[in-house]
Design a protein around this motif. Sequence first.
Motif, PDB file in Angstrom:
ATOM      1  N   LEU A 123       0.833  -1.205   0.000  1.00  0.00           N
ATOM      2  CA  LEU A 123       0.000   0.000   0.000  1.00  0.00           C
ATOM      3  C   LEU A 123       0.867   1.254   0.000  1.00  0.00           C
ATOM      4  O   LEU A 123       0.539   2.251  -0.659  1.00  0.00           O
ATOM      5  CB  LEU A 123      -0.940  -0.016   1.204  1.00  0.00           C
ATOM      6  CG  LEU A 123      -2.081  -1.039   1.128  1.00  0.00           C
ATOM      7  CD1 LEU A 123      -2.706  -1.255   2.493  1.00  0.00           C
ATOM      8  CD2 LEU A 123      -3.133  -0.597   0.105  1.00  0.00           C
ATOM      9  N   ARG A 125       3.676   1.548  -1.431  1.00  0.00           N
ATOM     10  CA  ARG A 125       4.220   1.692  -2.795  1.00  0.00           C
ATOM     11  C   ARG A 125       3.300   2.499  -3.693  1.00  0.00           C
ATOM     12  O   ARG A 125       3.749   3.162  -4.626  1.00  0.00           O
ATOM     13  CB  ARG A 125       4.451   0.316  -3.425  1.00  0.00           C
ATOM     14  CG  ARG A 125       5.775  -0.326  -3.095  1.00  0.00           C
ATOM     15  CD  ARG A 125       5.923  -1.658  -3.796  1.00  0.00           C
ATOM     16  NE  ARG A 125       5.764  -1.561  -5.246  1.00  0.00           N
ATOM     17  CZ  ARG A 125       5.645  -2.617  -6.046  1.00  0.00           C
ATOM     18  NH1 ARG A 125       5.646  -3.841  -5.541  1.00  0.00           N
ATOM     19  NH2 ARG A 125       5.522  -2.452  -7.348  1.00  0.00           N
ATOM     20  N   VAL A 126       1.991   2.416  -3.446  1.00  0.00           N
ATOM     21  CA  VAL A 126       1.030   3.126  -4.301  1.00  0.00           C
ATOM     22  C   VAL A 126       0.458   4.356  -3.595  1.00  0.00           C
ATOM     23  O   VAL A 126      -0.597   4.873  -3.976  1.00  0.00           O
ATOM     24  CB  VAL A 126      -0.100   2.192  -4.795  1.00  0.00           C
ATOM     25  CG1 VAL A 126       0.471   1.044  -5.605  1.00  0.00           C
ATOM     26  CG2 VAL A 126      -0.945   1.660  -3.624  1.00  0.00           C
ATOM     27  N   GLN A 143      -8.755   5.527  -5.348  1.00  0.00           N
ATOM     28  CA  GLN A 143      -8.039   4.868  -4.253  1.00  0.00           C
ATOM     29  C   GLN A 143      -8.484   3.407  -4.120  1.00  0.00           C
ATOM     30  O   GLN A 143      -7.659   2.510  -3.919  1.00  0.00           O
ATOM     31  CB  GLN A 143      -8.281   5.617  -2.946  1.00  0.00           C
ATOM     32  CG  GLN A 143      -7.584   6.963  -2.886  1.00  0.00           C
ATOM     33  CD  GLN A 143      -8.021   7.806  -1.692  1.00  0.00           C
ATOM     34  OE1 GLN A 143      -9.139   7.670  -1.190  1.00  0.00           O
ATOM     35  NE2 GLN A 143      -7.132   8.681  -1.232  1.00  0.00           N
ATOM     36  N   ARG A 146      -6.807   1.413  -6.786  1.00  0.00           N
ATOM     37  CA  ARG A 146      -5.396   1.163  -6.454  1.00  0.00           C
ATOM     38  C   ARG A 146      -5.276   0.044  -5.416  1.00  0.00           C
ATOM     39  O   ARG A 146      -4.372  -0.793  -5.503  1.00  0.00           O
ATOM     40  CB  ARG A 146      -4.741   2.448  -5.942  1.00  0.00           C
ATOM     41  CG  ARG A 146      -4.327   3.400  -7.058  1.00  0.00           C
ATOM     42  CD  ARG A 146      -3.492   4.542  -6.519  1.00  0.00           C
ATOM     43  NE  ARG A 146      -4.308   5.597  -5.937  1.00  0.00           N
ATOM     44  CZ  ARG A 146      -3.851   6.541  -5.116  1.00  0.00           C
ATOM     45  NH1 ARG A 146      -2.574   6.547  -4.750  1.00  0.00           N
ATOM     46  NH2 ARG A 146      -4.655   7.479  -4.658  1.00  0.00           N
ATOM     47  N   ILE A 149      -5.678  -3.214  -7.242  1.00  0.00           N
ATOM     48  CA  ILE A 149      -4.448  -3.605  -7.944  1.00  0.00           C
ATOM     49  C   ILE A 149      -3.454  -4.201  -6.952  1.00  0.00           C
ATOM     50  O   ILE A 149      -2.838  -5.249  -7.217  1.00  0.00           O
ATOM     51  CB  ILE A 149      -3.843  -2.396  -8.687  1.00  0.00           C
ATOM     52  CG1 ILE A 149      -4.757  -1.966  -9.835  1.00  0.00           C
ATOM     53  CG2 ILE A 149      -2.444  -2.744  -9.223  1.00  0.00           C
ATOM     54  CD1 ILE A 149      -4.361  -0.647 -10.481  1.00  0.00           C
ATOM     55  N   VAL A 150      -3.290  -3.547  -5.811  1.00  0.00           N
ATOM     56  CA  VAL A 150      -2.379  -4.056  -4.777  1.00  0.00           C
ATOM     57  C   VAL A 150      -2.826  -5.436  -4.311  1.00  0.00           C
ATOM     58  O   VAL A 150      -2.003  -6.343  -4.116  1.00  0.00           O
ATOM     59  CB  VAL A 150      -2.302  -3.067  -3.598  1.00  0.00           C
ATOM     60  CG1 VAL A 150      -1.664  -3.724  -2.374  1.00  0.00           C
ATOM     61  CG2 VAL A 150      -1.530  -1.827  -3.990  1.00  0.00           C
ATOM     62  N   GLU A 176      -4.460   8.581 -11.848  1.00  0.00           N
ATOM     63  CA  GLU A 176      -3.743   7.994 -10.714  1.00  0.00           C
ATOM     64  C   GLU A 176      -3.699   6.472 -10.807  1.00  0.00           C
ATOM     65  O   GLU A 176      -2.732   5.839 -10.369  1.00  0.00           O
ATOM     66  CB  GLU A 176      -4.373   8.438  -9.390  1.00  0.00           C
ATOM     67  CG  GLU A 176      -5.766   7.921  -9.127  1.00  0.00           C
ATOM     68  CD  GLU A 176      -6.363   8.482  -7.835  1.00  0.00           C
ATOM     69  OE1 GLU A 176      -6.665   7.682  -6.933  1.00  0.00           O
ATOM     70  OE2 GLU A 176      -6.516   9.715  -7.736  1.00  0.00           O
ATOM     71  N   VAL A 177      -4.729   5.868 -11.396  1.00  0.00           N
ATOM     72  CA  VAL A 177      -4.733   4.416 -11.564  1.00  0.00           C
ATOM     73  C   VAL A 177      -3.811   4.004 -12.713  1.00  0.00           C
ATOM     74  O   VAL A 177      -3.030   3.051 -12.600  1.00  0.00           O
ATOM     75  CB  VAL A 177      -6.176   3.913 -11.806  1.00  0.00           C
ATOM     76  CG1 VAL A 177      -6.174   2.429 -12.177  1.00  0.00           C
ATOM     77  CG2 VAL A 177      -7.019   4.151 -10.563  1.00  0.00           C
ATOM     78  N   ILE A 180      -0.117   3.698 -11.860  1.00  0.00           N
ATOM     79  CA  ILE A 180       0.307   2.451 -11.238  1.00  0.00           C
ATOM     80  C   ILE A 180       0.550   1.392 -12.303  1.00  0.00           C
ATOM     81  O   ILE A 180       1.543   0.651 -12.261  1.00  0.00           O
ATOM     82  CB  ILE A 180      -0.760   1.956 -10.235  1.00  0.00           C
ATOM     83  CG1 ILE A 180      -1.054   3.019  -9.180  1.00  0.00           C
ATOM     84  CG2 ILE A 180      -0.321   0.645  -9.594  1.00  0.00           C
ATOM     85  CD1 ILE A 180       0.139   3.422  -8.356  1.00  0.00           C
ATOM     86  N   GLU A 183       3.764   2.053 -14.092  1.00  0.00           N
ATOM     87  CA  GLU A 183       4.912   1.677 -13.272  1.00  0.00           C
ATOM     88  C   GLU A 183       5.129   0.160 -13.298  1.00  0.00           C
ATOM     89  O   GLU A 183       6.269  -0.318 -13.385  1.00  0.00           O
ATOM     90  CB  GLU A 183       4.688   2.145 -11.827  1.00  0.00           C
ATOM     91  CG  GLU A 183       5.830   1.840 -10.886  1.00  0.00           C
ATOM     92  CD  GLU A 183       5.542   2.310  -9.469  1.00  0.00           C
ATOM     93  OE1 GLU A 183       5.905   1.581  -8.531  1.00  0.00           O
ATOM     94  OE2 GLU A 183       4.935   3.384  -9.302  1.00  0.00           O
ATOM     95  N   LEU A 184       4.042  -0.606 -13.244  1.00  0.00           N
ATOM     96  CA  LEU A 184       4.153  -2.063 -13.320  1.00  0.00           C
ATOM     97  C   LEU A 184       4.715  -2.501 -14.672  1.00  0.00           C
ATOM     98  O   LEU A 184       5.551  -3.409 -14.747  1.00  0.00           O
ATOM     99  CB  LEU A 184       2.782  -2.706 -13.093  1.00  0.00           C
ATOM    100  CG  LEU A 184       2.216  -2.597 -11.678  1.00  0.00           C
ATOM    101  CD1 LEU A 184       0.767  -3.053 -11.653  1.00  0.00           C
ATOM    102  CD2 LEU A 184       3.046  -3.417 -10.701  1.00  0.00           C
TER     103      LEU A 184
END
Length: 247
Positions: A123, A125-126, A143, A146, A149-150, A176-177, A180, A183-184
Motif C-alpha cells: 500500500l 508503494r502506491v 483509491q 489502487r 491492484i495491490v 492515478e490508476v 500504477i 509503473e508495473l
Amino acid sequence: MAFIEIDGVHKSYGQTTVLRGIDLTVAQHQVVTLIGASGSGKSTLLRCINGLEEISGGEIRVGGDVASGRGTDVDRLRRDVGMVFQHFNLFPHMSVVRNVALAPMQVRGIPRVEAEEQARALLARVGLADKADSMPDRLSGGQQQRVAIVRALATGPRALLLDEITSALDPELVAEVLAIVRELAEGGMTMLLATHEMGFAREVSNKVCFLHQGVLLEEGPPEQIFGDPQQERTRAFLRRIVEAGRL
C-alpha cells in the motif's frame, strides 16, 4: 517466451457465441492490450483466462501448463495470474489492509501478521500507507481501484489481467490508476488488459489486439494498429474513437 497462450478458444452462452476461435500469445514481460467496442468479447476472454468462465472449445495455457478444461487447478492458476476488475470488488466489511492480506493468507498460507506487514508495504508503494486501516467506503474510486491492484499483486502473480479498470472512475481519477499500471509495465510485469483508454494503450503496449464480435480481427504493435490499421473495421472503430476525442 510465451507465458499466456490462447489456442482456438471459443465461448458460448447457450445459443449466443461470444468468442470465435481466439488465437493469442502474451510473452513474459509483455503488455498486450485488447481494444474493441463493448460486447466484442474482451472481458469474457480475460475471465476465461482466469478460470472464472469455462471455455467451450480450444485451449488456454499459462506458463506452459494447460489452464482450461477439466482438472484445472484454479487455485494454482490464480496464484500465477492476478485479475483486477472494473468495479473494484473490495470486501466492504474489511479494512483496506485486511482486503489486501486475505489472499496471501488463504492462497499461500502466510500468517496474518506477516501478510498484513507485506500488505502495508504494498500500500505504501502506491501512496496509500495512510489508508491501510480505513474501510473501503471511506476511499475515493481511484483509491479503491489502487487497493484492488495491490490486492491482485499481494500473492506475487507472474501476470496480471486488467479488465476495464478505469471505466467506473470519474475522469479526474483515471490518471492515478493508470500511473500504477505504467509503473508495473516499466517494472516488467506481464499484463493483458482490456481498455477504452486508447492513448494509454498506445503508450504502454507492446502489442494491441482489436476484437470485433468475438473475433480477433487484427493485432500488431501500437504504432501499426493506431497509425496504419489494415482492416476496415479497425479503421472504422478508431475513427469513432478520434471523433469522440479519446485518441
